[in-house]
Design a protein around this motif. Structure first.
Motif, PDB file in Angstrom:
ATOM      1  N   ALA A   1       0.823  -1.206   0.000  1.00 39.95           N
ATOM      2  CA  ALA A   1       0.000   0.000   0.000  1.00 39.95           C
ATOM      3  C   ALA A   1       0.858   1.257   0.000  1.00 39.95           C
ATOM      4  CB  ALA A   1      -0.943  -0.013   1.195  1.00 39.95           C
ATOM      5  N   ARG A   2       2.031   1.188   0.647  1.00 40.72           N
ATOM      6  CA  ARG A   2       3.020   2.265   0.575  1.00 40.72           C
ATOM      7  C   ARG A   2       4.220   1.707  -0.180  1.00 40.72           C
ATOM      8  NH1 ARG A   2       4.208   4.274   6.456  1.00 40.72           N
ATOM      9  NH2 ARG A   2       4.143   2.018   6.824  1.00 40.72           N
ATOM     10  N   PRO A   3       4.257   1.846  -1.501  1.00 40.23           N
ATOM     11  CA  PRO A   3       5.250   1.159  -2.328  1.00 40.23           C
ATOM     12  C   PRO A   3       6.682   1.538  -1.967  1.00 40.23           C
ATOM     13  CG  PRO A   3       3.504   2.101  -3.679  1.00 40.23           C
ATOM     14  CD  PRO A   3       3.343   2.658  -2.307  1.00 40.23           C
ATOM     15  N   LEU A   4       7.566   0.543  -2.079  1.00 39.72           N
ATOM     16  CA  LEU A   4       8.978   0.767  -1.789  1.00 39.72           C
ATOM     17  C   LEU A   4       9.682   1.481  -2.931  1.00 39.72           C
ATOM     18  CD1 LEU A   4      10.926   0.058   0.566  1.00 39.72           C
ATOM     19  CD2 LEU A   4      11.614  -1.958  -0.754  1.00 39.72           C
ATOM     20  N   ALA A   5       9.119   1.425  -4.134  1.00 40.56           N
ATOM     21  CA  ALA A   5       9.732   2.065  -5.302  1.00 40.56           C
ATOM     22  C   ALA A   5       8.685   2.923  -6.006  1.00 40.56           C
ATOM     23  CB  ALA A   5      10.289   1.013  -6.255  1.00 40.56           C
TER      24      ALA A   5
END
Length: 271
Positions: free
Chosen positions: A222-226
């Motif tokens: 949900a909170r993308p790393l990229a």
């Protein structure tokens, strides 16, 4: 004559029962596991993790595919590098050693977190063996981007710093049981591996902006790393998804949703 035939049969049976020679890189043994038959999927874990990261995928996919999981050098049951030096190229060569030992020609490579730069490097080094890539909340570095500061993870306070990092990867869907599994796995990894693999991940010398043109599935939290921009720049043939309510270990937290996306993607690759 009958005795000779019987002796030959026994010798042939013993030879067939011998375990396969373990994969190795520069004399360091690489642990890997193969389950099922069919087109191959090779799963690559993230920083200070091991092959148990894929516990939600092995039983689901081994019914139709050959599922191969592995421990990168210094992780899990694999040996530390003989010279103590970690790099993305070393990790990619470990993946190649497993592929070759498994006698797989082409595979779909799945990489979680740090496993994404590993399979990205692999695809550039060994393109003939890559059918497709799957990024699982993976890092996608861009050459020329600002450097990233890293917390000190060695010394007296190193383990606590690592624990804080790991806890920061959890979300509402990371159950207490799953948190304990992840903490035990990641904090049980040797300090030398934690430090060396972190340095290798953020070493700018390996980062090239060469696009990789194979089919790619990107599944992010949900909170993308990229960023989407970075992903599409390096992987122009990407199919992108985010799983609502998931955190960094989405393939364990939301295994059903992740497995559905991966299953659909694999059908397009092998159609």
């Amino acid at each position: 004559m009958r005795r000779q035939i019987a002796a030959l049969i026994i010798l042939m049976s013993l030879a067939a029962a011998r375990p396969a020679i373990a994969a190795s890189v520069d004399g360091a043994r690489i642990h890997w596991t193969s389950t099922g038959t069919g087109p191959a999927i090779i799963f690559v874990h993230g920083w200070t993790c091991d092959e148990s990261s894929w516990q939600g995928q092995v039983p689901a996919f081994s019914q139709q595919y050959r599922v191969i999981t592995m421990d990168l050098p210094g992780h899990g049951k694999s040996d530390l590098p003989k010279d103590g030096m970690f790099s993305m190229a070393l990790f990619a060569r470990a993946v190649e050693a497993v592929r070759a030992e498994a006698k797989v020609d082409r595979a779909v490579f799945v990489g979680h977190s740090m496993g994404t730069p590993v399979i990205r490097t692999y695809a550039l080094m060994y393109p003939a063996h890559v059918a497709a890539l799957v990024l699982v909340d993976g890092l996608v570095q861009i050459a020329g981007a600002p450097s990233v500061s890293r917390p000190a993870i060695v010394g007296p306070e190193g383990l606590k710093a690592r624990e804080n990092m790991v806890r920061g990867m959890f979300g509402p869907a990371t159950t207490p049981q799953l948190q304990q599994h992840i903490l035990k796995m990641m904090l049980g990894t040797k300090e030398a591996t934690a430090d060396g693999a972190m340095r290798a991940t953020w070493d700018p010398s390996w980062v090239k902006n060469d696009p990789i043109s194979v089919p790619v599935l990107a599944v992010y939290a949900a909170r993308p790393l990229a960023s989407r921009e970075s992903i599409t720049r390096i992987f122009p043939k990407v199919e992108y998804h985010e799983i609502p309510g998931s955190a960094h270990f989405l393939m364990m937290e939301k295994s059903d949703e992740f497995n559905r996306l991966l299953s659909a993607f694999l059908r397009t690759v092998h159609s």
